[in-house]
Design a protein around this motif. Structure first.
Motif, PDB file in Angstrom:
ATOM      1  N   TRP A   1      11.074  -4.714 -17.374  1.00 16.06           N
ATOM      2  CA  TRP A   1      11.715  -5.281 -16.572  1.00 16.06           C
ATOM      3  C   TRP A   1      10.779  -6.297 -15.281  1.00 16.06           C
ATOM      4  O   TRP A   1       9.954  -6.641 -14.887  1.00 16.06           O
ATOM      5  N   ARG A   2      11.784  -7.404 -15.215  1.00 18.88           N
ATOM      6  CA  ARG A   2      11.692  -8.244 -14.417  1.00 18.88           C
ATOM      7  C   ARG A   2      13.083  -8.444 -13.339  1.00 18.88           C
ATOM      8  O   ARG A   2      13.609  -8.561 -13.818  1.00 18.88           O
ATOM      9  N   ILE A   3      11.946  -7.872 -12.223  1.00 24.63           N
ATOM     10  CA  ILE A   3      12.990  -7.265 -10.997  1.00 24.63           C
ATOM     11  C   ILE A   3      13.201  -8.808 -10.458  1.00 24.63           C
ATOM     12  O   ILE A   3      12.097  -8.306  -9.182  1.00 24.63           O
ATOM     13  N   THR A   4      14.402  -8.951  -9.969  1.00 17.96           N
ATOM     14  CA  THR A   4      13.712 -10.021  -9.339  1.00 17.96           C
ATOM     15  C   THR A   4      14.675  -9.028  -7.739  1.00 17.96           C
ATOM     16  O   THR A   4      15.740  -8.775  -7.937  1.00 17.96           O
ATOM     17  N   ALA A   5      14.489  -9.406  -6.617  1.00 18.59           N
ATOM     18  CA  ALA A   5      14.228  -8.504  -5.189  1.00 18.59           C
ATOM     19  C   ALA A   5      14.446  -9.073  -4.437  1.00 18.59           C
ATOM     20  O   ALA A   5      13.742 -10.579  -3.600  1.00 18.59           O
ATOM     21  N   LYS A   6      15.846  -9.105  -2.873  1.00 17.87           N
ATOM     22  CA  LYS A   6      15.577 -10.101  -1.962  1.00 17.87           C
ATOM     23  C   LYS A   6      14.720  -9.357  -0.967  1.00 17.87           C
ATOM     24  O   LYS A   6      13.948 -10.361  -0.263  1.00 17.87           O
ATOM     25  N   ARG A   7      14.927  -8.043  -0.903  1.00 15.92           N
ATOM     26  CA  ARG A   7      13.953  -7.813  -0.080  1.00 15.92           C
ATOM     27  C   ARG A   7      13.262  -6.098  -0.990  1.00 15.92           C
ATOM     28  O   ARG A   7      14.025  -5.880  -2.095  1.00 15.92           O
ATOM     29  N   ILE A   8      12.094  -5.957  -0.134  1.00 17.98           N
ATOM     30  CA  ILE A   8      11.527  -5.042  -0.886  1.00 17.98           C
ATOM     31  C   ILE A   8      11.165  -3.595   0.096  1.00 17.98           C
ATOM     32  O   ILE A   8       9.901  -3.854   0.933  1.00 17.98           O
ATOM     33  N   VAL A   9      11.225  -2.835  -0.279  1.00 26.36           N
ATOM     34  CA  VAL A   9      10.466  -1.577   0.314  1.00 26.36           C
ATOM     35  C   VAL A   9       9.353  -0.865  -0.350  1.00 26.36           C
ATOM     36  O   VAL A   9       9.526  -0.524  -1.565  1.00 26.36           O
ATOM     37  N   LEU A  10       8.162  -1.144  -0.060  1.00 33.40           N
ATOM     38  CA  LEU A  10       6.855  -0.589  -0.568  1.00 33.40           C
ATOM     39  C   LEU A  10       6.484   1.154  -0.361  1.00 33.40           C
ATOM     40  O   LEU A  10       6.567   0.981   0.825  1.00 33.40           O
ATOM     41  N   ALA A  11       7.005   2.389  -0.660  1.00 31.08           N
ATOM     42  CA  ALA A  11       7.051   3.362  -0.459  1.00 31.08           C
ATOM     43  C   ALA A  11       5.560   4.049  -1.203  1.00 31.08           C
ATOM     44  O   ALA A  11       6.444   4.529  -2.296  1.00 31.08           O
ATOM     45  N   ALA A  12       4.369   3.586  -1.836  1.00 36.08           N
ATOM     46  CA  ALA A  12       3.626   4.077  -2.693  1.00 36.08           C
ATOM     47  C   ALA A  12       2.946   4.816  -2.896  1.00 36.08           C
ATOM     48  O   ALA A  12       2.070   5.876  -3.588  1.00 36.08           O
ATOM     49  N   GLY A  13       2.587   5.111  -1.643  1.00 36.93           N
ATOM     50  CA  GLY A  13       1.997   6.493  -0.972  1.00 36.93           C
ATOM     51  C   GLY A  13       1.097   6.380  -0.674  1.00 36.93           C
ATOM     52  O   GLY A  13       0.696   5.365  -0.329  1.00 36.93           O
ATOM     53  N   ALA A  14      -0.336   7.626  -0.561  1.00 36.22           N
ATOM     54  CA  ALA A  14      -1.615   7.258  -0.751  1.00 36.22           C
ATOM     55  C   ALA A  14      -2.297   8.320  -1.747  1.00 36.22           C
ATOM     56  O   ALA A  14      -1.498   8.675  -2.339  1.00 36.22           O
ATOM     57  N   THR A  15      -4.015   7.616  -2.007  1.00 35.58           N
ATOM     58  CA  THR A  15      -4.921   8.155  -2.972  1.00 35.58           C
ATOM     59  C   THR A  15      -5.654   8.705  -2.176  1.00 35.58           C
ATOM     60  O   THR A  15      -6.321   8.299  -1.393  1.00 35.58           O
ATOM     61  N   GLU A  16      -5.755   9.682  -2.342  1.00 36.83           N
ATOM     62  CA  GLU A  16      -6.737  10.679  -1.840  1.00 36.83           C
ATOM     63  C   GLU A  16      -8.624  10.466  -2.243  1.00 36.83           C
ATOM     64  O   GLU A  16      -8.642  10.113  -3.143  1.00 36.83           O
ATOM     65  N   ARG A  17      -8.950  10.375  -0.771  1.00 38.70           N
ATOM     66  CA  ARG A  17     -10.219   9.647  -1.892  1.00 38.70           C
ATOM     67  C   ARG A  17     -11.882  10.944  -1.831  1.00 38.70           C
ATOM     68  O   ARG A  17     -11.157  11.932  -0.808  1.00 38.70           O
ATOM     69  N   HIS A  18     -12.363  10.827  -2.210  1.00 38.33           N
ATOM     70  CA  HIS A  18     -13.253  12.067  -2.724  1.00 38.33           C
ATOM     71  C   HIS A  18     -15.085  11.658  -1.966  1.00 38.33           C
ATOM     72  O   HIS A  18     -14.346  10.972  -0.794  1.00 38.33           O
ATOM     73  N   ILE A  19     -15.921  12.726  -1.623  1.00 43.73           N
ATOM     74  CA  ILE A  19     -16.878  12.623  -0.693  1.00 43.73           C
ATOM     75  C   ILE A  19     -18.483  12.996  -1.506  1.00 43.73           C
ATOM     76  O   ILE A  19     -18.136  13.707  -2.617  1.00 43.73           O
ATOM     77  N   PRO A  20     -18.761  11.521  -2.461  1.00 40.43           N
ATOM     78  CA  PRO A  20     -19.847  11.683  -3.075  1.00 40.43           C
ATOM     79  C   PRO A  20     -21.032  12.800  -2.346  1.00 40.43           C
ATOM     80  O   PRO A  20     -21.430  12.800  -1.254  1.00 40.43           O
ATOM     81  N   PHE A  21     -21.396  13.828  -3.295  1.00 44.40           N
ATOM     82  CA  PHE A  21     -22.755  14.286  -2.941  1.00 44.40           C
ATOM     83  C   PHE A  21     -23.815  14.520  -4.568  1.00 44.40           C
ATOM     84  O   PHE A  21     -22.698  14.363  -6.098  1.00 44.40           O
ATOM     85  N   ALA A  22     -24.229  15.389  -4.873  1.00 47.59           N
ATOM     86  CA  ALA A  22     -25.384  15.616  -5.837  1.00 47.59           C
ATOM     87  C   ALA A  22     -24.466  16.127  -6.759  1.00 47.59           C
ATOM     88  O   ALA A  22     -23.968  17.450  -6.676  1.00 47.59           O
ATOM     89  N   ASN A  23     -24.503  15.628  -7.725  1.00 46.63           N
ATOM     90  CA  ASN A  23     -23.808  16.040  -9.433  1.00 46.63           C
ATOM     91  C   ASN A  23     -22.764  16.185  -8.837  1.00 46.63           C
ATOM     92  O   ASN A  23     -21.474  17.603  -9.547  1.00 46.63           O
ATOM     93  N   ASN A  24     -21.848  15.358  -8.161  1.00 45.34           N
ATOM     94  CA  ASN A  24     -20.026  15.642  -7.912  1.00 45.34           C
ATOM     95  C   ASN A  24     -19.592  16.336  -8.633  1.00 45.34           C
ATOM     96  O   ASN A  24     -17.695  15.618  -8.442  1.00 45.34           O
ATOM     97  N   ASP A  25     -19.563  14.788 -10.317  1.00 43.31           N
ATOM     98  CA  ASP A  25     -19.113  14.800 -11.558  1.00 43.31           C
ATOM     99  C   ASP A  25     -18.929  15.983 -11.743  1.00 43.31           C
ATOM    100  O   ASP A  25     -18.299  15.562 -13.647  1.00 43.31           O
ATOM    101  N   ARG A  26     -18.804  17.018 -11.913  1.00 46.79           N
ATOM    102  CA  ARG A  26     -19.174  18.047 -12.416  1.00 46.79           C
ATOM    103  C   ARG A  26     -17.816  18.371 -12.966  1.00 46.79           C
ATOM    104  O   ARG A  26     -17.154  18.412 -11.916  1.00 46.79           O
ATOM    105  N   PRO A  27     -17.418  19.046 -14.118  1.00 44.77           N
ATOM    106  CA  PRO A  27     -15.781  19.255 -14.360  1.00 44.77           C
ATOM    107  C   PRO A  27     -15.641  20.217 -13.467  1.00 44.77           C
ATOM    108  O   PRO A  27     -16.303  21.496 -13.362  1.00 44.77           O
ATOM    109  N   GLY A  28     -14.651  20.337 -12.486  1.00 41.25           N
ATOM    110  CA  GLY A  28     -14.304  21.379 -11.933  1.00 41.25           C
ATOM    111  C   GLY A  28     -13.689  21.308 -10.565  1.00 41.25           C
ATOM    112  O   GLY A  28     -12.722  21.718  -9.226  1.00 41.25           O
ATOM    113  N   VAL A  29     -14.649  20.039 -10.692  1.00 35.07           N
ATOM    114  CA  VAL A  29     -14.734  19.258  -8.846  1.00 35.07           C
ATOM    115  C   VAL A  29     -13.595  18.102  -8.924  1.00 35.07           C
ATOM    116  O   VAL A  29     -13.376  17.247  -9.829  1.00 35.07           O
ATOM    117  N   MET A  30     -13.040  18.600  -8.023  1.00 34.21           N
ATOM    118  CA  MET A  30     -11.342  17.054  -7.535  1.00 34.21           C
ATOM    119  C   MET A  30     -10.901  17.225  -6.406  1.00 34.21           C
ATOM    120  O   MET A  30     -11.587  17.197  -5.813  1.00 34.21           O
TER     121      MET A  30
END
Lengths: 977, 96
Positions: free
Chosen positions: A272-301
């Motif tokens: 879709w090519r949407i031509t909008a006169k005005r826009i409300v961006l309400a895209a929310g937020a993305t949580e960030r993680h905290i790196p620690f040793a081996n923080n990529d183990r499956p189950g860490v989320m």
């Protein structure tokens, strides 16, 4: 483990699916990720570089790890986020980026060799020895790198494009977006509400917060009922707005059928090519993680994702879960999970002052410093004040704060601004025109804050375009401030992941610093941070904070990353939008197309046109046999060829002659009514542009023809000259290429044939000499135009009738000319006839040649100003000695190849000794030899000499005799008889 | 991008073909003494401003008008569009 209670899944239905060949089941409302977790599958993928086992990290489009190959056969799609794949019955998914099984990936040896694969490794390791790059390193890297694989089968599904217009585009269907859409739609504005999810609500579905003391789902349901009754509101679910482009145009992809096994009769996706006169961006937020040793183990989320899985999908990744947080938000997860009966092993909070909000073990002022469980988390190391101990947990939720989704706010290079209070980058003031940001994307992430800022944003946005909107009664909602500390990573010696998908660790960021790749732009490119398919949604800000810490600078001093479209990956198929295969571009058919088909013609694409290439007859076994026959039949009797595709421009007005004088290098104003003249157009830089004929039908009426290829550009050029250069001239132009069918009638019997169809019109040589033209009627009253012009060198005419009569005329002429040898011929024979006659065509008018080279230097009039005349007289152009010549192999059995370069016999074959090149070549049945046209230095003086035509690509070196370009009838007697 | 066509209103830029600097309207006199120099400038020399730029667009998939569009090359903001014919006539002293 079994499902938790509640959730937005339909337990009355079971959907079966397979992952890596094993069967599982889930429910409508599940994603592939939630269904896998519900089936105790935590291991979902392998990392890009080290092939580390990975599990799902998020519950949304930011997912870096759980990428799968979805579907099978031609519909198989790599790198699909399991968090975005809606479950359907019969879904087939396979893990990717592995050699062997997902649990035992042979390329996991890369992980052991990780010291060699640190940041920038490919800039250093593979530099020597140089010769190894092409043969060894690159193929090896290519084999090992990349994520999913392509089937190389054609996509069987349809895609579409569409255009939408609105007063207000609301991007995001969470609390803020819903409030904005409601406010605007009630005001009567034309509103589009787009959300990437298949269900409206955003994080309202992931949390347990109430609205007006009732579950949020009740409010959403009532709202959706109201939305359905508002014709001025278009709700687009499964629609990702991926880019903010110029002038209020937004790109969006609607995944129309991605949630179905096959699209059936529907399209798969729509752009879709949407031509909008005005826009409300309400895209929310993305949580960030905290790196620690081996923080990529499956189950860490992410901790917030854990809440989504528990509250929306009724699933927990493990029975015993721990939380690692630097703020209040992690405690919420602990409470929500406990409420669902999940055991909390502990909340590890980096803040010493942290207080438990419920009955769970709290480790305040502590960090998670290591994790065990290669294929699935088993235990965690907790460190506080220098002492450590291990606790058991099957999953860990990590909460490092929230990054507002400012992506679309920076698509016009707007820079987000660091806000120390919320420890986040917020949208700056340089937003795309017309955009207002609301909710968590604007740093107003409480439910109350999101609802009110969404409604206020809509009121403000509409007010700017003169639409008055009232704030609606919004439901009572929580507005608890979320305390948080600036804690970015757990220092340590082992690898701690920042960017999961591209395997970028804290160590790599340190290395980048040592290599002085400190600016964020350098950091990205040196480490490949944020350059994977997730574009670093969960990684970039954390990496920036780590770099700031290492350099002792603040985050704003270190820099900021801005974003380009697309927000998430967009398939090439939907960008094509169905313009593929036969629909790639319009196909133009000549008026005689169906007739030619009925004659068994073979067609060739000429630009957009399909033209008859040759007309094979029974018994003819090669195309050459057919073409030779068509050529000889034309020179002996009469040939018929549809030449409609040549461009036609009707030029009318009192100043038509003067206008054409300025367009053509040669004079046209002096042309007599009823006559035709060859015309050469130059570009303003003096090179030859296009050629054709110019017929004067009346004092103020000319018809100009162009080559087929340049019909569009020449018409545009003529309109430019008319409107921009000489608007004072009384002249009008219109393209009539498609209005008239034009047929070439060529050969010694051409006149006899035409005499049988013209209505009492004198076409004798005296009455209608060479280069005459007239308007007349044929076949008892059919309006026609007749031109006595010749491309073949024979006595020839071109006859034009209204396009719809083209096929009938062709049929009639073949019929009445049977005894005269009337033979239809195609573009191949047309080419042979013109090369034999030495007429220039597209190969000679290739944009690099001049009138002088074409032997038409004297045609460029010095008595008048015309486009290109001045520049054609430049010193270098005048000094050009290459001219058009004919070439014949000394040994007639030798090949003539267009593109061959010409050299003196015995001369070294290099640029300095190059004498010219062959432009056109064919076999001449007339001469029983290959022949060619070409440009040769001092060509006129070399007639009779022998040169070498070299074609190193095919190892050819052929002796060629230089001859006149007019192989047939050089005196031109035939066309004048 | 959207172009405000003076006759047809806002039109999608996809309907247009781009040519370049609107100075191409001011073609020198080919019969003048110094034509060689003036044509060299005309054909080859262009300003390439970061900012306001006047340029020629052809409404090829539309009414076939040539337009002079004033565009800010740093923001893509379109500041105006005129019929090239009107611009050319004005440059020639309004002669019709």
């Amino acid at each position: 483990m079994s499902r938790l209670s509640g959730g937005l899944i339909d337990r009355s239905q079971r959907l079966s699916f397979t992952f890596d060949g094993k069967s599982y089941s889930g429910h409508p409302g599940d994603t592939l990720a939630s269904a896998l977790l519900a089936n105790d599958v935590r291991l979902m993928g392998r990392s890009f570089k080290y092939h580390r086992p990975r599990g799902v990290v998020s519950s949304g489009s930011e997912e870096p790890n759980a990428l799968v190959e979805l579907r099978s056969g031609a519909r198989q799609e790599p790198n699909t986020r399991a968090t975005m794949a809606e479950l359907y019955d019969g879904l087939i998914a396979n893990s990717q980026n592995r050699v062997g099984s997902l649990a035992f990936d042979l390329l996991a040896v890369n992980d052991l060799a990780s010291p060699f694969f640190a940041a920038g490794f490919y800039y250093k390791t593979f530099m020597w020895p140089k010769a190894f790059w092409e043969k060894l390193y690159e193929p090896m890297i290519r084999k090992a790198a990349g994520l999913g694989s392509l089937t190389k089968l054609a996509d069987p599904d349809d895609y579409d494009k569409g255009f939408l217009h609105c007063d207000l585009l609301v991007i995001g269907g969470g609390a803020a977006g819903l409030a904005a859409a409601l406010t605007a739609a009630r005001a009567g504005a034309r509103v589009i509400l787009a959300d990437e999810d298949f269900r409206l609500g955003g994080r309202l579905m992931a949390e347990t917060h109430t609205l007006n003391d009732a579950p949020a789902g009740d409010w959403i349901a009532a709202l959706e009922a109201e939305f359905d009754a508002l014709p001025n509101l278009r709700v687009m679910r499964r629609t990702t707005v991926f880019g903010a482009f110029d002038h209020g145009i937004y790109g969006a992809v609607e995944r129309v059928s991605d949630h179905l096994a096959t699209p059936g009769k529907a399209v798969r996706q729509t752009l879709w090519r949407i031509t909008a006169k005005r826009i409300v961006l309400a895209a929310g937020a993305t949580e960030r993680h905290i790196p620690f040793a081996n923080n990529d183990r499956p189950g860490v989320m992410l901790s917030g994702a854990m809440r989504t899985y528990a509250n929306r999908y009724a699933v927990s990744p493990a029975n015993r879960v721990a939380i690692f947080t630097n703020g209040d938000d992690g405690h919420r997860t602990a409470l929500d999970l406990m409420a669902k009966g999940v055991e909390i092993a502990g909340v590890i909070d980096t803040r010493t002052e942290a207080k438990a909000l419920g009955k769970y073990p709290l480790f305040a002022g502590a960090v998670v410093s290591n994790a065990k469980g290669r294929l699935g988390l088993k235990s965690l190391e907790i460190t506080r004040d220098g002492t450590s101990h291990w606790i058991e947990a099957g999953a860990l939720g990590v909460s490092g704060g929230w990054n507002p989704n400012v992506h679309l706010a920076s698509h016009h290079r707007g820079r987000p601004v660091w806000d120390e209070a919320s420890l986040a980058f917020l949208p700056g003031t340089d937003l795309p025109p017309g955009m207002v940001v609301a909710g968590a994307a604007a740093g107003r992430g409480t439910t109350h804050g999101a609802l009110t800022s969404g409604a206020e944003a809509a009121v403000a946005a509409l007010g700017a375009i003169g639409i008055t909107a009232a704030l609606p009664d919004l439901p009572r909602a929580e507005d608890a401030p979320q305390a948080q500390s600036a804690f970015w990573h757990v220092p340590g010696k082992a690898r701690a992941w920042v960017d999961f998908q591209n395997d970028v660790t804290v160590k790599d960021v340190k290395l980048a610093r040592q290599e002085n790749m400190v600016p964020v732009e350098h950091l990205k490119r040196w480490t490949t941070l944020g350059m994977a398919t997730d574009q670093g949604k969960t990684a970039n800000v954390t990496a920036l904070a780590v770099m700031a810490e290492l350099t002792g600078k603040t985050i704003p001093q270190t820099g900021t990353t801005i974003f380009r479209p697309p927000y998430t990956g967009v398939s090439l198929a939907v960008l094509g939008g169905g313009d593929t295969g036969a629909h790639f571009r319009p196909r133009r058919l000549t008026p005689t197309h169906e007739w030619a088909k009925s004659q068994g013609a073979v067609f060739v694409e000429v630009g957009q046109w399909m033209r008859a290439q040759y007309f094979p007859r029974k018994g003819e076994t090669t195309w050459r046999e057919t073409v030779d026959r068509e050529v000889l039949a034309t020179r002996a009797g009469v040939g018929l060829c549809d030449v409609t595709t040549l461009g036609k421009v009707d030029v009318q007005g009192a100043d038509a002659g003067e206008f054409l004088n300025r367009i053509y290098a040669n004079a046209m104003a002096s042309l007599k009514v009823g006559m035709v003249r060859y015309g050469l157009m130059l570009r303003e830089d003096g090179h030859a542009y296009d050629d054709g004929t110019c017929a004067r039908l009346a004092e103020d009426h000319y018809v100009v023809t162009t080559t087929t290829a340049q019909a569009g550009p020449v018409y545009r050029h003529m309109e430019f000259a008319r409107q921009c250069l000489w608007p004072e001239l009384d002249v009008q132009l219109i393209s009539t290429t498609d209005a008239w069918a034009q047929i070439s009638v060529a050969g010694p019997n051409a006149r006899m044939l035409l005499e049988r169809i013209v209505d009492g019109f004198d076409i004798s040589n005296e009455g209608f000499p060479f280069m005459a033209c007239a308007e007349l009627t044929v076949c008892n009253g059919l309006r026609a135009r007749l031109f006595r012009i010749s491309f073949s060198g024979e006595l020839a005419y071109e006859i034009a009738v209204p396009a719809r009569y083209g096929a009938a005329l062709m049929g009639r002429m073949v019929e009445v000319g049977a005894d005269l040898g009337a033979t239809p011929y195609g573009t191949e024979a047309l080419g042979v006839l013109r090369i034999e006659k030495g007429h220039a065509a597209g190969n000679e008018l290739n944009g690099q040649t001049t009138a002088q080279m074409l032997g038409m230097g004297k045609m460029v009039s010095t008595k008048k100003d015309s486009i290109g005349a001045v520049m054609s007289r430049r010193e270098g152009m005048v000094a050009e000695t290459r001219t058009l010549v004919g070439l014949m192999p000394v040994d007639a059995t030798e090949p003539v190849t267009a593109g061959s370069h010409l050299f003196d016999e015995g001369a070294a074959q290099k640029t300095e000794t190059d004498l010219g090149w062959i432009t056109s070549a064919c076999y001449s049945p007339h001469l029983a030899s290959g022949i060619g046209l070409g440009f040769l230095a001092n060509g006129k003086d070399r007639i009779g000499q022998v040169v070498i035509a070299a074609n190193p690509l095919q190892g050819q070196s052929v002796r060629m005799r230089v001859v006149s370009p007019h192989f047939v009838d050089p005196e031109g007697g035939r066309l004048r008889d | 991008m959207l172009i405000p066509h003076p006759l047809l209103g806002l039109r999608d830029a996809q309907e247009f073909t781009y040519l370049g600097d609107a100075s191409l309207i001011h073609r020198p006199d080919g019969m003048a003494e110094n034509a060689a120099e003036t044509f060299f400038d005309y054909v080859y020399l262009r300003d390439n401003p970061a900012g306001v730029h006047r340029e020629l667009w052809f409404h090829e998939q539309g009414d076939r008008s040539w337009l002079v569009v004033t565009r800010d090359t740093t923001t893509h903001e379109i500041l105006g569009a005129e019929l090239a014919r009107d611009v050319a006539l004005a440059a020639k002293g309004g002669a019709q």
